[in-house]
Design a protein around this motif. Sequence first.
Motif, mmCIF file in Angstrom:
data_model
loop_
_atom_site.group_PDB
_atom_site.id
_atom_site.type_symbol
_atom_site.label_atom_id
_atom_site.label_comp_id
_atom_site.label_asym_id
_atom_site.label_seq_id
_atom_site.Cartn_x
_atom_site.Cartn_y
_atom_site.Cartn_z
ATOM 1 N N THR A 142 8.684 6.474 -13.831
ATOM 2 C CA THR A 142 8.767 6.835 -12.417
ATOM 3 C C THR A 142 7.982 5.802 -11.622
ATOM 4 O OG1 THR A 142 8.902 9.187 -12.966
ATOM 5 C CG2 THR A 142 8.263 8.625 -10.700
ATOM 6 N N LEU A 143 8.686 5.034 -10.824
ATOM 7 C CA LEU A 143 8.023 3.974 -10.064
ATOM 8 C C LEU A 143 7.221 4.547 -8.912
ATOM 9 C CD1 LEU A 143 10.831 1.258 -9.962
ATOM 10 C CD2 LEU A 143 8.974 1.569 -11.625
ATOM 11 N N ILE A 144 6.189 3.825 -8.529
ATOM 12 C CA ILE A 144 5.335 4.214 -7.404
ATOM 13 C C ILE A 144 6.162 4.434 -6.145
ATOM 14 C CG2 ILE A 144 4.773 1.809 -6.849
ATOM 15 C CD1 ILE A 144 2.328 4.670 -6.395
ATOM 16 N N THR A 145 7.224 3.665 -5.977
ATOM 17 C CA THR A 145 8.067 3.804 -4.790
ATOM 18 C C THR A 145 8.727 5.176 -4.733
ATOM 19 O OG1 THR A 145 9.862 2.697 -5.986
ATOM 20 C CG2 THR A 145 8.527 1.335 -4.511
ATOM 21 N N MET A 156 0.849 -1.188 0.000
ATOM 22 C CA MET A 156 0.000 0.000 0.000
ATOM 23 C C MET A 156 0.890 1.245 0.000
ATOM 24 S SD MET A 156 -3.027 -1.223 -0.005
ATOM 25 C CE MET A 156 -4.389 -0.409 0.707
ATOM 26 N N TYR A 157 0.497 2.191 -0.828
ATOM 27 C CA TYR A 157 1.268 3.427 -0.950
ATOM 28 C C TYR A 157 0.336 4.616 -0.762
ATOM 29 C CZ TYR A 157 4.876 0.466 -2.873
ATOM 30 O OH TYR A 157 5.812 -0.513 -3.037
ATOM 31 N N ASN A 158 0.831 5.610 -0.033
ATOM 32 C CA ASN A 158 0.094 6.849 0.163
ATOM 33 C C ASN A 158 0.595 7.871 -0.848
ATOM 34 O OD1 ASN A 158 -1.414 5.910 2.391
ATOM 35 N ND2 ASN A 158 0.357 6.234 3.699
ATOM 36 N N LEU A 159 -0.350 8.442 -1.582
ATOM 37 C CA LEU A 159 -0.033 9.439 -2.589
ATOM 38 C C LEU A 159 -0.886 10.675 -2.377
ATOM 39 C CD1 LEU A 159 -0.218 7.225 -5.815
ATOM 40 C CD2 LEU A 159 1.833 7.833 -4.533
ATOM 41 N N THR A 160 -0.344 11.806 -2.750
ATOM 42 C CA THR A 160 -1.125 13.033 -2.825
ATOM 43 C C THR A 160 -1.116 13.449 -4.283
ATOM 44 O OG1 THR A 160 -0.465 13.668 -0.601
ATOM 45 C CG2 THR A 160 -1.385 15.398 -2.008
ATOM 46 N N VAL A 161 -2.286 13.355 -4.914
ATOM 47 C CA VAL A 161 -2.419 13.668 -6.330
ATOM 48 C C VAL A 161 -3.413 14.805 -6.470
ATOM 49 C CG1 VAL A 161 -2.974 12.779 -8.619
ATOM 50 C CG2 VAL A 161 -1.958 11.252 -6.904
ATOM 51 N N ASN A 162 -2.953 15.885 -7.075
ATOM 52 C CA ASN A 162 -3.801 17.068 -7.269
ATOM 53 C C ASN A 162 -4.427 17.513 -5.945
ATOM 54 O OD1 ASN A 162 -3.140 16.862 -9.986
ATOM 55 N ND2 ASN A 162 -4.926 15.589 -10.418
ATOM 56 N N GLN A 163 -3.608 17.480 -4.907
ATOM 57 C CA GLN A 163 -3.957 17.922 -3.554
ATOM 58 C C GLN A 163 -4.997 17.040 -2.872
ATOM 59 O OE1 GLN A 163 -4.949 22.089 -4.064
ATOM 60 N NE2 GLN A 163 -2.802 22.648 -4.213
ATOM 61 N N LYS A 164 -5.158 15.819 -3.359
ATOM 62 C CA LYS A 164 -6.081 14.880 -2.740
ATOM 63 C C LYS A 164 -5.304 13.628 -2.328
ATOM 64 C CE LYS A 164 -10.419 12.445 -3.537
ATOM 65 N NZ LYS A 164 -11.457 12.077 -4.495
ATOM 66 N N GLY A 171 4.441 9.462 -1.038
ATOM 67 C CA GLY A 171 4.728 10.496 -0.056
ATOM 68 C C GLY A 171 5.059 11.849 -0.647
ATOM 69 N N LYS A 172 5.020 11.968 -1.962
ATOM 70 C CA LYS A 172 5.331 13.233 -2.616
ATOM 71 C C LYS A 172 4.062 13.840 -3.206
ATOM 72 C CE LYS A 172 10.082 12.265 -3.288
ATOM 73 N NZ LYS A 172 10.913 11.331 -3.987
ATOM 74 N N ASN A 173 4.143 15.114 -3.545
ATOM 75 C CA ASN A 173 3.019 15.793 -4.179
ATOM 76 C C ASN A 173 3.088 15.584 -5.678
ATOM 77 O OD1 ASN A 173 1.782 17.002 -1.879
ATOM 78 N ND2 ASN A 173 3.529 18.381 -1.773
ATOM 79 N N ILE A 174 2.019 15.046 -6.236
ATOM 80 C CA ILE A 174 1.928 14.755 -7.657
ATOM 81 C C ILE A 174 0.855 15.657 -8.245
ATOM 82 C CG2 ILE A 174 1.386 12.974 -9.366
ATOM 83 C CD1 ILE A 174 2.087 10.968 -6.944
ATOM 84 N N THR A 175 1.184 16.285 -9.357
ATOM 85 C CA THR A 175 0.188 17.081 -10.079
ATOM 86 C C THR A 175 0.098 16.555 -11.499
ATOM 87 O OG1 THR A 175 0.783 19.030 -8.764
ATOM 88 C CG2 THR A 175 -0.533 19.409 -10.755
ATOM 89 N N THR A 176 -1.129 16.282 -11.915
ATOM 90 C CA THR A 176 -1.398 15.855 -13.282
ATOM 91 C C THR A 176 -2.045 17.021 -14.023
ATOM 92 O OG1 THR A 176 -3.638 15.067 -12.869
ATOM 93 C CG2 THR A 176 -1.821 13.508 -12.436
#
Length: 156
Positions: free
Chosen positions: A60-63, A1-9, A67-72
């Motif tokens: 870019t691997l999920i690893t 399980m990975y925690n992501l922040t995508v487009n501030q969500k 924990g980083k901020n991702i913007t699409t």
Amino acid sequence: MYNLTVNQKAYTVDATPDMPLLWVLRDLLGLTGTKFGCGMAQCGACTVHLDGQAVRSCVTLITRAAGKNITTVEGLSPDASHALQRAWLEEDVPQCGYCQSGQLMSAAVLLRENPHPTDRDIDDAMSGNICRCGTYPRIRKAIHRAAQLQQEGGTK
């Protein structure tokens, strides 16, 4: 399980450690604005921002993204009001449109780092993004227009 922040969500995704971010975004989160082009980080269609930097999500691997901020491209603005999105429409940039989300994401980093780019600055910054339709002159014009829009109205 990975925690992501995508487009501030915030999201928690169940993925293998070797899964590219592109497939997490498209297949697990349903954010299909980011496109698969070559799968080898050569064309730029899959460009997203990782902590504000343009990266090729196909390699870019999920690893690396966890924990980083991702913007699409969906995260530039909810209503196409971002200066680049407005300029893209005003200058009628897309032809087939396939590469455009990657083009927009690369251009967004350029304008954040250099709000008044020259033609050469644009050409250098955008050289990693391929447009098979050859809309490069319109892309350059739209980036100049977006820079003007940002200066005039304070939009992103």
